[in-house]
Design an enzyme around this catalytic site. Sequence first.
Site, PDB file in Angstrom:
ATOM      1  N   SER A 118     -11.151  15.078  13.031  1.00  0.00           N
ATOM      2  CA  SER A 118     -11.957  15.068  11.806  1.00  0.00           C
ATOM      3  C   SER A 118     -11.125  15.474  10.606  1.00  0.00           C
ATOM      4  O   SER A 118     -11.507  15.193   9.470  1.00  0.00           O
ATOM      5  CB  SER A 118     -13.104  16.073  11.910  1.00  0.00           C
ATOM      6  OG  SER A 118     -13.795  15.932  13.102  1.00  0.00           O
ATOM      7  N   HIS A 139     -12.108   7.536  13.865  1.00  0.00           N
ATOM      8  CA  HIS A 139     -13.014   8.675  13.677  1.00  0.00           C
ATOM      9  C   HIS A 139     -14.464   8.245  13.909  1.00  0.00           C
ATOM     10  O   HIS A 139     -15.056   7.558  13.077  1.00  0.00           O
ATOM     11  CB  HIS A 139     -12.814   9.237  12.251  1.00  0.00           C
ATOM     12  CG  HIS A 139     -13.624  10.450  11.972  1.00  0.00           C
ATOM     13  ND1 HIS A 139     -14.354  10.607  10.819  1.00  0.00           N
ATOM     14  CD2 HIS A 139     -13.835  11.574  12.692  1.00  0.00           C
ATOM     15  CE1 HIS A 139     -14.965  11.776  10.844  1.00  0.00           C
ATOM     16  NE2 HIS A 139     -14.666  12.377  11.973  1.00  0.00           N
ATOM     17  N   GLU A 151     -14.768   5.377  11.189  1.00  0.00           N
ATOM     18  CA  GLU A 151     -13.728   5.317  10.151  1.00  0.00           C
ATOM     19  C   GLU A 151     -12.399   5.019  10.839  1.00  0.00           C
ATOM     20  O   GLU A 151     -12.078   5.647  11.860  1.00  0.00           O
ATOM     21  CB  GLU A 151     -13.612   6.658   9.421  1.00  0.00           C
ATOM     22  CG  GLU A 151     -14.610   6.830   8.308  1.00  0.00           C
ATOM     23  CD  GLU A 151     -14.470   8.184   7.620  1.00  0.00           C
ATOM     24  OE1 GLU A 151     -14.308   8.209   6.399  1.00  0.00           O
ATOM     25  OE2 GLU A 151     -14.539   9.222   8.301  1.00  0.00           O
ATOM     26  N   ASN A 189     -16.340  12.658   5.311  1.00  0.00           N
ATOM     27  CA  ASN A 189     -16.348  14.123   5.234  1.00  0.00           C
ATOM     28  C   ASN A 189     -15.866  14.627   3.877  1.00  0.00           C
ATOM     29  O   ASN A 189     -16.249  15.715   3.445  1.00  0.00           O
ATOM     30  CB  ASN A 189     -15.496  14.727   6.354  1.00  0.00           C
ATOM     31  CG  ASN A 189     -16.248  14.712   7.677  1.00  0.00           C
ATOM     32  OD1 ASN A 189     -17.453  14.525   7.698  1.00  0.00           O
ATOM     33  ND2 ASN A 189     -15.533  14.898   8.765  1.00  0.00           N
TER      34      ASN A 189
END
Length: 290
Positions: A118, A139, A151, A189
């Site tokens: 992450s 991801h 992602e 994120n």
Amino acid sequence: MIRTVAVIGAGQMGSGIAQVSAQAGMKVLLGDVSLDLAEKARDKIAKGLAKLVERGKIESDLAATTVANLHTFADHAALAEADLVIEAATEREDIKHRIFESAGQHLAAGAIMASNTSSIPITRMAVSSPDPERFIGIHFFNPVPLMKLVEVIPGLATSVATIEAVREYVAAIGKEIVLAQDEPGFVVNRILLPMINEAAFVLGSGTGSILDIDKGCRLGLNHPMGPLELADFIGLDTCLEITKIFLASTGDPKYRPAPLLQKYVEAGWLGRKSGRGFYEYSGEMPVPTR
Ligand SMILES: NC(=O)c1ccc[n+]([C@@H]2O[C@H](COP(=O)([O-])OP(=O)(O)OC[C@H]3O[C@@H](n4cnc5c(N)ncnc54)[C@H](O)[C@@H]3O)[C@@H](O)[C@H]2O)c1
């Protein structure tokens, strides 16, 4: 074409990645720190699929072929068979480097190595793999079987052929891609964590209550969940950690963690996993802590 996928790390993310890959007809090799943990994860996936069959969500044939596609391994030598190796182990850079070094010794010529990290830079991890041109970030989102997005993050050296092969893999498991550059937090994120941090600032300054902050974002922004409820899902320690990484890697003070977020983490109020975060989870309904 990706026919065999190996997943290293059989926790919540690795299990989900193994499940969706096996469900798409690929052979999956699933490993963890011990064979026992990998087998437990496979049994848990099989139980979850059996429940879905009971509830009429999937056909029993699909559940059976998915389970039949799942194989466990203990030794990295098994990885020689894989076209794609996805690392989904604990979010610690030293652990991940060791995995890439060891697994890399068995990587087939032309096979791709990927990380589900992450927050750790892809380019930095690629140096521990046998060929940075064949190293990439993939991801996934939690829970993997339900979340549509993946992602894809090329590192500095990642080749176009690697990106294309991963695009095909993601399409084959029925998910959508967002291509992100190798910057802290990638795309999703990078947007989400500052919002959660800001929600903690808004709460700390008394601008709104927990219930009103979440209600405001649900009804005013059409978000399915408010930022504080979502932070409790992710884990407040994880949210704080990622925010600190943004601050350290960019040096931009806009990422300074909200004091109240730090305080909750110091109190051990980490969200759903510890029974209390912005909400308390002991009764039937979550109750706000402020
Ligand atoms: N939880 C999320 O919402 C989420 C979302 C996207 C990405 N991620 C990333 O996915 C990765 C895994 O997260 P998770 O939530 O599944 O964690 P988890 O704790 O559920 O699982 C991690 C697993 O890795 C195993 N492991 C540790 N060291 C290992 C090693 N040397 N070899 C093989 N296995 C090893 C652990 O035993 C454990 O089963 C992390 O990089 C995390 O940042 C998590």
